[in-house]
Design a protein around this motif. Structure first.
Motif, short mmCIF file in Angstrom:
data_model
loop_
_atom_site.label_atom_id
_atom_site.label_comp_id
_atom_site.label_asym_id
_atom_site.label_seq_id
_atom_site.Cartn_x
_atom_site.Cartn_y
_atom_site.Cartn_z
N PRO A 255 0.85 -1.20 0.00
CA PRO A 255 0.00 0.00 0.00
C PRO A 255 0.88 1.25 0.00
O PRO A 255 2.02 1.21 0.49
N PRO A 256 0.38 2.37 -0.59
CA PRO A 256 1.18 3.59 -0.68
C PRO A 256 1.80 4.00 0.65
O PRO A 256 2.94 4.48 0.68
N ALA A 257 1.10 3.79 1.75
CA ALA A 257 1.64 4.22 3.05
C ALA A 257 2.96 3.52 3.36
O ALA A 257 3.83 4.08 4.03
N ALA A 258 3.13 2.30 2.87
CA ALA A 258 4.39 1.59 3.08
C ALA A 258 5.37 1.89 1.95
O ALA A 258 6.57 2.05 2.17
N LEU A 259 4.83 1.98 0.74
CA LEU A 259 5.67 2.20 -0.44
C LEU A 259 6.51 3.45 -0.28
O LEU A 259 7.69 3.47 -0.62
N ARG A 260 5.92 4.50 0.25
CA ARG A 260 6.64 5.77 0.33
C ARG A 260 7.83 5.73 1.29
O ARG A 260 8.68 6.59 1.27
N ARG A 261 7.86 4.70 2.12
CA ARG A 261 8.97 4.58 3.08
C ARG A 261 10.02 3.58 2.62
O ARG A 261 10.98 3.30 3.32
N SER A 262 9.83 3.01 1.45
CA SER A 262 10.67 1.88 1.04
C SER A 262 11.76 2.28 0.05
O SER A 262 11.47 2.79 -1.03
N HIS A 263 12.99 1.97 0.40
CA HIS A 263 14.09 2.23 -0.53
C HIS A 263 14.26 1.09 -1.51
O HIS A 263 15.15 1.14 -2.37
#
Ligand SMILES: Cc1cc2nc3c(=O)[nH]c(=O)nc-3n(C[C@H](O)[C@H](O)[C@H](O)COP(=O)(O)O)c2cc1C
Ligand SMILES: Cc1cc2nc3c(=O)[nH]c(=O)nc-3n(C[C@H](O)[C@H](O)[C@H](O)COP(=O)(O)O)c2cc1C
Lengths: 446, 446
Positions: B66-74
């Motif tokens: 989900p975007p909420a996790a995606l945005r934190r993922s390198h």
């Protein structure tokens, strides 16, 4: 004072040269297909000479020749171009790196990703030579019984291009914020999911690599049929072509540039770079002797095979000393067949003569001194036959070193070729703009 | 005196580390996904430390979070591995270079060719991590509506392996005679046309690149399901695995080695290299503090997303402080789902606790001093839990430098790890024989 128009120079390469006999030339490296150290040397010499790009030809099958020709051919096997150019990106800093990839036998997600990767690895020096693959044997290596028909190949190619460029635009240039403090790595509002569903392709996206350094790697097209010219006019940044004379080059140039305008693009944003086979001597006679010596290394078996490929038709069983009979159209390249048939008719060549010409190298050639070669190049540039050339070296390393050491300085003295790179990317070298992202406008202040 | 068994060490890499929080660790390079100079530094350090191989993980889609996790993922985007490893081949001389390629979403002709090319570019250092791709989102990038079913993926993988190795054997090792005098470049009697027609694939051949330097690049397998273990036993030179404890590692080791024997192969010719997440401190406490600090950089949004991926099931809507309910089987990886469910049951973990563990790194870990880490590695080696490890560094460059500068010398002092490379190829490093060409016996006298 405005600067005169500038030549663009690519090096159109096979590891041992495109000439069939080159591996036997004195001083040649017959092992260059397997020995990367030779290629590192070549590309570094080209970079010192300020070439726009190094371009590696490619095929997806062992060329369809009879064994008698195959055994004499150094073009049978070679490095895969994307891995090769990636390896060369580590030993160069400025020169562009162009590889061929087929739209008929690959997936747009893979192609978009690999060229984006090469672009990031090289700091913005990647180019994609988009081909539809004319060698019918390739189909058999990819699960098909016969080659895809010419028109359908180009339809798929057009859609493939839209998908690849759409995938390159998956992320805004500023999407990767990497804010260590807040823990936000990427702004997902600046990510676009392509969701393409078309006639030939269905690709969701987004691409799993950041937008290329150049926005889009440079796109090159090398087909010369009606369909090939049209896709070039609509999409390409550069066109490789093989006109045999200045007059034909001018016709091609005018035709493609006017198609570019009709497609609503700036004609300056598509560069036309014909292949030119260049043999350098200290005198014109010496250059001709080199060329003649080189041709002695071509066996008739090879020549007749090349002729059959160019015609899309096996002519090895015909009497070598007869004239070329009527050759039916085939599903292979139409432009190359027409060219050969035209020559045969015009010069009344026997099959043997045709085979020798084609088997060595049969396209546009410039055989002379640095001054006469520079004259020819300048004439093409000024009289709008081209925006530069894809130079083919007759044999390596000698033919390349001669060009770099003797012809390039002559072009520089005339003010029509750079003495140093001015930018860092291949787009910079070619004078091409960086494409905007079609899904994300730049933020104000950028 | 016989030498004690030797450890084999691979480095299992993501440009910023496999740990989700690593890009925020003090001193990290958050831009390593785009900046090749960091990766050149990493691989050169590993080569100085005499690692067997550098191994780059890979996926064919932006991970389904989900975007909420995606945005934190390198881990969202990175270099494409074959181009990356080719670029790294130019700045290294001995270390093996292993890339992941999928048998589900690629063509065997392309895969065979690219790894052969990397093998020639690197002088025999290429390895192929054969995966069937467990991420269901990949299918949507390659023209499919849904993922290929698990069993069918492995059927195709087995046939794909036969075709790739068959293509690698297209040319005898001595086929390229390059006899300048007679003009014979290649002995076409020593060329084999595969002509494969199978259930999933139809590929004619021959491959348009000479036989790889290693005969065949090293083949690695990383699946742990029943089908994954079996294909490994029949085909692989090395297995990457992720057992959470020595006891489970020993069970896996014994199972796979006995399958290898039953398949008629020498069990020494398949190396088992579990992933180990290694955090080095000057004291055990200091190492634990580093690990704890690192985990503070993982956000709950990321942890819950990783947990959902591991389970093949979205659990983000559940109460974080409840226990894990019954989770239905899915088409994604069976082994990873089972592992998580087992932990949750055994340790009675809440969803939040599970998410934190999985979100950071949840497999086998070694957190301690160079001496305690060497103790653990030696124990696994001696008690047949593994033939070495795929080391994962918690953060870069610090975690890698610590391992190279402190743990490697300790392993060398104990006589269980090389002080210098003895051979030149990845097969040499791993102690694996060079495969015979299945179509051409060596000529006598070779
Ligand atoms: C300079 C030049 C370079 C080319 N390089 C390649 C190549 O590397 N690989 C390939 O499959 N075709 C290559 N081609 C062939 C073209 O892509 C195209 O298939 C061929 O010209 C037939 O085009 P047409 O079908 O539009 O007539 C090249 C053509 C030219 C003129
Ligand atoms: C150490 C390790 C590395 C892996 N690397 C990759 C990878 O790079 N790409 C990928 O798609 N899968 C990778 N996998 C996943 C496996 O290939 C496989 O898909 C997964 O373990 C599920 O296997 P199974 O379907 O046999 O249960 C890796 C697994 C392990 C244990």
């Amino acid at each position: 004072m405005t600067r005169s128009r500038q030549l663009h120079l690519g090096a159109f390469m096979r590891p041992v040269s495109l000439h069939t006999g080159a591996w036997r030339f004195p001083g040649a490296f017959p092992d260059a297909n397997f020995n990367i150290s030779h290629l590192k040397r070549f590309v570094q010499t080209l970079e010192r000479a300020c070439f726009d790009a190094f371009f590696m030809a490619d095929h997806l099958a062992v060329l369809n020749m009879p064994p008698a020709a195959l055994r004499r051919s150094h073009t049978v096997t070679s490095f895969e171009p994307l891995t090769l150019l990636a390896a060369l990106s580590s030993v160069t800093e400025r020169i562009g790196l162009i590889a061929t990839s087929s739209t008929t036998f690959d997936e747009p997600y893979h192609v978009a990703r690999r060229f984006a990767s090469l672009d990031h690895l090289s700091g913005g020096r990647a180019g994609w030579n988009l081909v539809t693959t004319s060698n019918p044997d390739a189909a058999l290596n990819f699960g098909l019984e016969a080659h895809v028909e010419h028109g359908e190949r180009y339809h798929r190619a057009r859609e493939f291009y839209d998908v690849v460029t759409g995938l390159w635009d998956s992320w805004a240039d500023d999407a990767f914020v990497r804010d260590v403090e807040s823990g936000v790595f990427v702004d997902t509002e600046r990510m676009h999911v392509l969701g393409h569903k078309g006639e030939h392709l269905s690709v969701r996206g987004p691409l799993n690599i950041a937008r290329p350094v150049q926005g889009w790697p440079v796109v090159v097209q090398a087909g010369s049929s009606e369909a090939g010219r049209q896709i070039a006019a609509e999409t390409a940044d550069a066109v490789f072509t093989a006109p045999p004379s200045l007059a034909e080059g001018q016709r091609f140039y005018a035709d493609v540039k006017s198609r570019v305008e009709r497609a609503g693009r700036d004609p300056e944003h598509l560069k036309i770079l014909p292949g030119a086979f260049v043999v350098v001597g200290d005198s014109v006679d010496e250059a001709r002797e080199k060329r003649a010596l080189l041709d002695t290394f071509v066996h008739y078996d090879s020549g007749i095979a090349s002729l059959s490929i160019a015609l899309g038709h096996d002519v090895s069983q015909l009497d070598p000393d007869s004239l070329l009979p009527e050759i039916p159209e085939s599903n292979a390249s139409k432009s190359s067949r027409q060219r050969v048939v035209d020559w045969a008719r015009r010069d009344q060549l026997t099959i043997r003569q045709l085979a020798q010409r084609i088997g060595g190298y049969s396209g546009l050639e410039m055989v002379g001194t640095p001054a006469t070669i520079a004259d020819q190049m300048e004439q093409w540039l000024v009289e709008r036959g081209s925006d530069g050339f894809n130079v083919m070296f007759p044999y390596l390393p000698g033919g390349l070193d001669d060009f770099a050491d003797k012809v390039v300085p002559e072009l520089q003295r005339r003010g029509i070729f750079r003495r140093a790179y001015e930018g860092t990317t291949l787009r910079d070298h070619l004078g091409l703009p960086r494409p905007e992202n079609r899904f994300f406008a730049r933020r104000s202040g950028d």
